[in-house]
Write an enzyme that holds these catalytic residues in place. Structure first.
Site, PDB file in Angstrom:
ATOM      1  N   ASP A 155       0.947  -1.365   0.070  1.00 31.07           N
ATOM      2  CA  ASP A 155      -0.651   0.120   0.301  1.00 31.07           C
ATOM      3  C   ASP A 155       0.673   1.124  -0.035  1.00 31.07           C
ATOM      4  OD1 ASP A 155      -2.133   2.128   0.547  1.00 31.07           O
ATOM      5  OD2 ASP A 155      -2.037   1.321   2.625  1.00 31.07           O
TER       6      ASP A 155
ATOM      7  N   GLU B 190      -2.619  10.568   0.641  1.00 27.97           N
ATOM      8  CA  GLU B 190      -3.574   9.646   0.597  1.00 27.97           C
ATOM      9  C   GLU B 190      -4.319   8.767   1.820  1.00 27.97           C
ATOM     10  OE1 GLU B 190      -6.763   6.470  -0.083  1.00 27.97           O
ATOM     11  OE2 GLU B 190      -4.372   6.011   1.295  1.00 27.97           O
ATOM     12  N   GLU B 191      -2.929   8.787   2.435  1.00 29.13           N
ATOM     13  CA  GLU B 191      -3.596   7.801   3.686  1.00 29.13           C
ATOM     14  C   GLU B 191      -4.212   9.507   4.938  1.00 29.13           C
ATOM     15  OE1 GLU B 191      -3.519   4.853   4.878  1.00 29.13           O
ATOM     16  OE2 GLU B 191      -2.499   3.987   2.503  1.00 29.13           O
TER      17      GLU B 191
END
Ligand SMILES: *[C@@H]1O[C@H](CO)[C@@H](O)[C@H](O)[C@H]1NC(C)=O
Ligand SMILES: [Zn+2]
Length: 407
Positions: free
Chosen positions: A141, A178-179
């Site tokens: 990820d 994004e996280e």
């Protein structure tokens, strides 16, 4: 997320920096031993070497959200050296999205994208020969997706040149943040006209094509009371009691949300609680952070329902001189249906959020990537050699399908 940026839809050109950085030598390595063996691979030996070199370099450059500067510049330089035009888009100081495309294809019809930030803490890239597993922070990820996408896209570009003497209408976008809510993708979406026909998003889907993901709402609760000695609690107002009452109501409420055949049940995670100072003091303040994963309904409708449910708790707290305030982390979104019309893939529904709602526009949305979300944020983040190599093939199929779809 999407709503704070709608006001700033001005089309500012992406800042183009022409820094040419040398490729950073890969960390601590003798000539790279390529994981696994070529005979089990869908890829040619040269491609495998390129793929694993890229994956290892990306993982070994620490890029926990807010610290994406080095990996962005390294990736930009890598893509430039492979013949693509590149741009760095500054999202905030020292934080850059990377955009890359074949000459003349900046306004491409197909976009391939993923993120270059990771969750903490950092773990270096490692290959375990006995299990044929590669581990490291971001190995799944989403640097697994990034590496497989880049190799697949470069291969498609090469194929177009060879067979059609043309550049495919294809660009690559690697975003920051994004996280932690998607500020990189939101920034891109509001600063570049997005007129894509298809967008292929890379996140771990176990090599399956996601047909949808759940919606997401983030809520902060802030209870206010009045401090007093714990021996005389009637002189104060317990802010933790107020919070607990609200949480109990909300846990009951999510159980009453309609379920969906596709997405299952709406769930509530009470992710963080704090408040109070000591056992012998009635707490004056307390807070909680909540995440709702929506299986049904739109974000505005569910926000309304959630607020209505805790109104009584709020009123009671106010009548007694306290309060219960709420703050949405972002606009949120309802369940997100995705396109899964490409033959040859198993499909699945995922429960995590993505950058997909942060990219404005009316495009087909594909979500695919190597590895499992179940290990993605843990200390054992890892994928098998064949998962990553198969993903190159998977992305190539998706990219070619999307290009044909739009031609
Ligand atoms: C490889 O994985 C096996 C099985 O999990 C483990 O016992 C072994 O210690 C690992 N080897 C290395 C070098 O980490
Ligand atoms: Zn991710």
């Amino acid at each position: 997320m999407r709503f704070p940026i709608l006001a700033s839809l001005a089309l500012v050109p992406i800042q183009v920096l022409s820094v040419q950085l040398p490729l950073k030598p890969m960390v601590n390595q003798a000539p790279m031993a390529i994981p696994g063996t070529a005979k089990d691979s869908p890829l040619a030996e040269e491609t495998r070497k390129e793929l694993w070199g890229l994956h290892k370099s990306l993982v070994n450059i620490e890029s926990i959200t807010e610290n994406e500067n080095e990996v962005a510049k390294w990736l930009e330089s890598y893509l430039q050296q492979r013949g693509l035009k590149t741009e760095l888009q500054e999202v905030s100081p020292d934080r850059f999205n990377v955009l890359a495309y074949p000459e003349g294809r900046r306004e491409s019809r197909v976009l391939v994208t993923s993120h270059i930030d990771t969750v903490p803490p950092f773990y270096p890239w490692e290959y375990n020969e006995s299990t044929n597993v590669v581990s490291g922070r971001g190995s799944v990820d989403a640097k697994g997706s990034v590496a497989a996408q880049v190799i697949a896209a470069l291969d498609v570009v090469k194929g177009y040149k060879a067979t059609q003497n043309a550049e495919p209408s294809l660009s690559l976008l690697y975003v920051v943040g994004e996280e932690t809510g998607g500020d990189g993708m939101a920034h891109f979406s509001s600063h570049k006209p997005c007129n894509y026909a298809s967008v292929i998003f890379g996140e771990p889907t176990e090599g399956k094509l996601a047909s949808g993901h759940k919606g997401n709402l983030g809520l902060k609760l802030m209870a206010k009371g009045k401090a007093s000695h714990s021996g005389y609690p009637w002189l104060g107002l317990n802010a933790i009691d107020i919070l607990i009452e609200a949480l109990r109501v909300l846990k009951g409420l999510v159980g009453t949300f309609p379920t969906s055949d596709k997405y299952g049940e709406t769930t509530l995670n009470i992710g963080k609680i704090d408040g109070g100072v000591a056992a012998n003091v009635v707490p004056a303040e307390s807070h909680a952070l909540l995440a709702f994963r929506l299986a049904t309904g739109s974000a505005p409708a569910q926000r309304e329902r959630i607020l209505a449910a805790i109104e009584t708790v709020q009123q009671r707290a106010e009548e007694r001189g306290g309060g219960l305030e709420t703050e949405w982390e972002a606009e949120g979104y309802g369940p997100m249906d995705l396109d899964a019309d490409v033959p040859g893939f198993e499909t699945m529904v995922v429960n995590y959020g993505t950058d997909i709602p942060n990219l404005a526009g009316d495009h087909k949305k594909y979500l695919y990537g190597p590895g499992s979300i179940q290990v993605a944020h843990g200390p054992n983040e890892e994928l098998t050699v064949s998962e990553l190599e198969e993903a190159v093939k998977g992305y190539k199929t998706l990219i070619e399908h999307a290009l044909e779809d739009t031609s």
